[in-house]
Design an enzyme around this catalytic site. Structure first.
Site, PDB file in Angstrom:
ATOM      1  N   LYS A   1       0.822  -1.213   0.000  1.00  0.00           N
ATOM      2  CA  LYS A   1       0.000   0.000   0.000  1.00  0.00           C
ATOM      3  C   LYS A   1       0.856   1.263   0.000  1.00  0.00           C
ATOM      4  O   LYS A   1       0.581   2.211  -0.724  1.00  0.00           O
ATOM      5  CB  LYS A   1      -0.933  -0.009   1.223  1.00  0.00           C
TER       6      LYS A   1
ATOM      7  N   ARG B   1      13.207  -7.604   5.099  1.00  0.00           N
ATOM      8  CA  ARG B   1      13.408  -6.163   5.256  1.00  0.00           C
ATOM      9  C   ARG B   1      14.196  -5.855   6.536  1.00  0.00           C
ATOM     10  O   ARG B   1      13.824  -6.284   7.620  1.00  0.00           O
ATOM     11  CB  ARG B   1      12.040  -5.477   5.279  1.00  0.00           C
TER      12      ARG B   1
ATOM     13  N   ARG C   1      12.774  -4.950  12.520  1.00  0.00           N
ATOM     14  CA  ARG C   1      11.673  -4.610  13.426  1.00  0.00           C
ATOM     15  C   ARG C   1      10.962  -5.880  13.835  1.00  0.00           C
ATOM     16  O   ARG C   1      10.809  -6.823  13.055  1.00  0.00           O
ATOM     17  CB  ARG C   1      10.677  -3.669  12.740  1.00  0.00           C
TER      18      ARG C   1
ATOM     19  N   ARG D   1      -0.433 -10.895  11.659  1.00  0.00           N
ATOM     20  CA  ARG D   1      -1.145  -9.751  11.096  1.00  0.00           C
ATOM     21  C   ARG D   1      -2.040 -10.166   9.932  1.00  0.00           C
ATOM     22  O   ARG D   1      -3.141  -9.641   9.767  1.00  0.00           O
ATOM     23  CB  ARG D   1      -0.155  -8.672  10.625  1.00  0.00           C
TER      24      ARG D   1
END
Length: 231
Positions: free
Chosen positions: A33, A144, A177, A188
């Site tokens: 997004k 990431r 993270r 999630r």
């Protein structure tokens, strides 16, 4: 439920600021997004982008009260309470210097009460729904890493650091993270399926949802920009 929805709606000061089209961009966490939103801003004039994910990460980095509350929920893969999300969006929109031509909301609404609250104060004209396979999201997100001081993001599959595990700019160790770790990503996605996916049905029934699928942002954005240019 009705009274709580009205209370949420009363907190969103959109009606006085938004004069033109309101766009939503929906999709799974880590589903591109933010990337698609940035491409829209770069290629189409008049858009103002409000990302609740960016706002939340900024609050976490600042160690604010909202940030501390959000940190634990995000790390466990959960969704934040409706009232907290509405407060974030309300504050962000109230601080806009002038009414945008097109408002692009990213990360809000995420639940049906939030969607109904938004409908109560401003019409949503267009909904962009992104559909990327879960396996691609888990692989991409867990790849990431970032620099703790500059927040520069690296990916070993397409944008690796010059020295493994080190920031190109500062030389410090890269970190991952907690909410980018595979277990958090999967959590999630499960939460999304339970609470957020019904929004697609809601906006589809209104006739304002446009779906775009693919495995990369470049492929999806070609479809999105063709649609934007055609209406």
């Amino acid at each position: 439920m009705i009274s709580s929805i009205r209370a949420l709606g009363s907190k969103i000061p959109l009606a006085k600021n938004v004069r033109h089209a309101t766009y939503l961009i929906l999709g799974k966490p880590g589903g591109g997004k933010g990337t698609i939103s940035k491409k829209i801003l770069a290629s189409h004039e008049g858009f103002v982008h409000i990302s609740t994910g960016d706002i939340l990460r900024e609050e976490v980095n600042k160690g604010s009260e909202i940030g501390l509350k959000a940190k634990g929920i995000m790390e466990s893969g959960g969704l934040l309470p409706d009232d907290l999300m509405v407060d974030l969006v309300s504050t962000s929109i109230s601080s806009l210097p002038s009414p945008p031509k097109h408002l692009l909301l990213d990360g809000f609404p995420r639940t049906m009460p939030q969607a109904v609250a938004l409908d109560a104060v401003v019409p949503v004209e267009h909904v962009i729904s992104l559909d990327i396979p879960n396996s691609v999201i888990v692989e991409r997100t867990s790849d990431r890493w970032l620099s703790p001081s500059t927040n520069r993001v690296y990916s070993y599959s397409y944008q690796p650091p010059k020295v493994h595990g080190k920031c190109d700019d500062t030389g410090e160790d890269l970190i991952q993270r907690d909410d980018d770790k595979p277990e958090s990503v999967l959590k999630r996605l499960e939460t999304y399926d339970e609470m957020t996916k019904p929004l697609n049905d809601y906006y589809s029934e209104k006739g304002i949802l446009q779906g775009f699928d693919g495995e990369t942002s470049d492929v999806i954005f070609k479809k999105v920009t063709k649609w934007l240019d055609g209406h």
